[in-house]
Write a protein that holds these residues in place. Structure first.
Motif, PDB file in Angstrom:
ATOM      1  N   ALA A 164      34.005  37.551  39.839  1.00 22.92           N
ATOM      2  CA  ALA A 164      33.408  38.790  41.747  1.00 22.92           C
ATOM      3  C   ALA A 164      32.950  39.332  40.044  1.00 22.92           C
ATOM      4  CB  ALA A 164      35.225  40.250  42.240  1.00 22.92           C
ATOM      5  N   GLU A 165      31.622  40.188  40.270  1.00 20.95           N
ATOM      6  CA  GLU A 165      30.554  40.933  39.898  1.00 20.95           C
ATOM      7  C   GLU A 165      31.029  41.848  39.315  1.00 20.95           C
ATOM      8  OE1 GLU A 165      26.804  41.200  42.148  1.00 20.95           O
ATOM      9  OE2 GLU A 165      26.798  40.027  42.811  1.00 20.95           O
ATOM     10  N   ASP A 216      33.911  45.454  44.470  1.00 18.94           N
ATOM     11  CA  ASP A 216      34.963  46.662  44.844  1.00 18.94           C
ATOM     12  C   ASP A 216      35.884  46.065  45.834  1.00 18.94           C
ATOM     13  OD1 ASP A 216      34.199  46.274  47.272  1.00 18.94           O
ATOM     14  OD2 ASP A 216      34.048  48.618  48.080  1.00 18.94           O
ATOM     15  N   TRP A 217      35.699  44.711  45.598  1.00 21.25           N
ATOM     16  CA  TRP A 217      36.937  43.580  45.959  1.00 21.25           C
ATOM     17  C   TRP A 217      38.449  43.749  45.768  1.00 21.25           C
ATOM     18  CZ3 TRP A 217      36.898  40.955  49.546  1.00 21.25           C
ATOM     19  CH2 TRP A 217      37.585  39.606  50.225  1.00 21.25           C
ATOM     20  N   PHE A 218      38.223  44.140  44.583  1.00 22.40           N
ATOM     21  CA  PHE A 218      40.192  43.896  44.583  1.00 22.40           C
ATOM     22  C   PHE A 218      40.825  45.305  44.588  1.00 22.40           C
ATOM     23  CE2 PHE A 218      37.879  41.327  40.806  1.00 22.40           C
ATOM     24  CZ  PHE A 218      38.053  40.090  41.292  1.00 22.40           C
ATOM     25  N   SER A 274      42.683  46.296  39.106  1.00 20.51           N
ATOM     26  CA  SER A 274      43.280  45.327  38.266  1.00 20.51           C
ATOM     27  C   SER A 274      41.073  44.576  38.141  1.00 20.51           C
ATOM     28  CB  SER A 274      43.995  44.030  38.658  1.00 20.51           C
ATOM     29  OG  SER A 274      44.195  42.669  38.079  1.00 20.51           O
ATOM     30  N   LEU A 275      41.619  43.864  37.574  1.00 26.74           N
ATOM     31  CA  LEU A 275      39.928  43.101  36.975  1.00 26.74           C
ATOM     32  C   LEU A 275      40.084  41.662  37.737  1.00 26.74           C
ATOM     33  CD1 LEU A 275      39.546  43.913  32.936  1.00 26.74           C
ATOM     34  CD2 LEU A 275      38.141  44.950  35.789  1.00 26.74           C
ATOM     35  N   PHE A 276      41.327  41.528  38.372  1.00 30.53           N
ATOM     36  CA  PHE A 276      41.421  39.734  38.906  1.00 30.53           C
ATOM     37  C   PHE A 276      42.548  39.864  40.104  1.00 30.53           C
ATOM     38  CE2 PHE A 276      45.149  40.588  36.509  1.00 30.53           C
ATOM     39  CZ  PHE A 276      46.148  40.167  37.249  1.00 30.53           C
TER      40      PHE A 276
END
Length: 92
Positions: A17-18, A22-24, A29-31
């Motif tokens: 993700a970029e 704000d997907w996470f 976390s970064l993943f």
């Protein structure tokens, strides 16, 4: 999975993700890990009964149903019940 009906035949896929995504969220976390499940509604019911925080879904998409939970360490986890992508479910 021998009885898996998904078109991708259980491939492992990585998606980055970029940085500004704000997907996470709400995780720091970064993943995010995505787990395939056989019955999303049943899984969500079991997790909810066990006190797991459900942060989204279930949500239908053309290739399956999705939901998001928080694990005990504060990481967002995606749950996916695959569905064969064809003309009849493209508008799901």
């Amino acid at each position: 999975m021998a009885d898996d009906k998904a078109e991708d035949k259980a491939l492992t896929v990585w998606h980055i993700a970029e940085k500004e995504s704000d997907w996470f969220s709400p995780s720091d976390s970064l993943f995010m890990i995505n787990y395939r499940v056989d019955n999303l509604d049943e899984m969500i019911a079991q997790l909810h009964a066990g006190g797991v925080q459900i942060v989204g879904g279930p949500k239908s998409h053309e290739n399956g149903k999705f939901a998001w939970i928080m694990d005990p360490e504060g990481n967002k986890v995606e749950l996916w019940e695959p569905m064969i992508w064809d003309e009849k479910n493209k508008g799901a």
